[in-house]
Design an enzyme around this catalytic site. Sequence first.
Site, PDB file in Angstrom:
ATOM      1  CG  ASP A 183     -48.671  47.968 -16.588  1.00 14.39           C
ATOM      2  OD1 ASP A 183     -48.505  47.027 -15.803  1.00 14.39           O
ATOM      3  OD2 ASP A 183     -48.322  49.139 -16.328  1.00 14.39           O
ATOM      4  CG  HIS A 185     -47.141  45.776 -12.842  1.00 13.38           C
ATOM      5  ND1 HIS A 185     -46.601  46.155 -14.035  1.00 13.38           N
ATOM      6  CD2 HIS A 185     -46.125  45.268 -12.092  1.00 13.38           C
ATOM      7  CE1 HIS A 185     -45.290  45.905 -14.009  1.00 13.38           C
ATOM      8  NE2 HIS A 185     -44.977  45.364 -12.844  1.00 13.38           N
ATOM      9  CB  SER A 208     -48.566  52.314 -17.993  1.00 14.05           C
ATOM     10  OG  SER A 208     -48.196  50.981 -18.223  1.00 14.05           O
TER      11      SER A 208
END
Length: 216
Positions: free
Chosen positions: A99, A101, A152
């Site tokens: 991930d 972000h 996630s």
Amino acid sequence: LPLEERLKRRIIDGERNGLEDDLLEALQTEPALAIVNDVLLDGMKTVGELFGSGQMQLPFVLQSAEVMKAAVAFLEPHMEKNEDEEGKGRIVLATVKGDVHDIGKNLVDIILSNNGYEVVNIGIKQPINAIIEAAEQHQADAIGMSGLLVKSTVVMKENLQEMASRGVAAKYPVMLGGAALTRAYVEDDLRSQYEGEVHYARDAFEGLSLMDKVMT
Ligand code: B1M
């Protein structure tokens, strides 16, 4: 456009020119954190909706994210710091494996750091090994994991299993956050299967109040 609309548009359009002037103007009437929460995050929400419905392509989402990051970096020195609160604890913060972000994670970092916590922010795409290693190395009091993708949420579950099997579940209370998580998933599903402490934080402020509770 009125100032707030203009700022929102800058996030949505990924338009950086003149950003700082608008932020300075906004700072005349609003605290830095309110600008982030009430204005800029609203713009990111629209970006998410446009992207999700196929009306915006990925490179433009990236541009929006970059303007968002620039805005937060510009506002950070203007944010209120709680100088008398210090040494409340040390937390390792990471975005989980797979991930990328990190805007939310970095907001959590800012809010905790400004309110007496020492944050070891190890970045994005971090496998559980690296997270545990950082916690051990820095003698952390807690671990925070962020992730925005649906996958996630599964990684976080695996991470907790790994922490349990490595015998560190009791050592580090865990705080989880990110858009794809729900309170029920963390506090019902994950918690019932985990021998350690695991908590959900909806946003960076809840992250702070949660840490304040966990650390006392
Ligand atoms: Co991505 N992305 N993205 N993206 N992106 C989402 C998450 C998505 C919901 C968009 C959508 O479809 N509507 C979607 C996920 C769908 C899903 O999983 N089902 C998605 C997708 C699909 C993807 C890619 C797969 C796209 C692709 O490549 N085809 C790809 C994934 C890459 C990867 O991770 N491997 C991708 C890439 C990107 C960019 C790189 C372009 C960029 C990220 C840039 C960056 O972060 N540096 C990006 C962005 C910007 C978004 C959206 C539009 C905005 C995210 C954001 O920054 N929000 C997002 C839409 C959405 O979230 N609805 C989306 C603002 C931020 C402050 O919010 O991080 O949620 P957030 O943090 C909040 C709370 O969640 C909480 O506090 C914050 C508020 O105070 N919080 C915590 C977060 N972490 C916490 C940790 C805590 C406590 C609280 O304690 C530890």
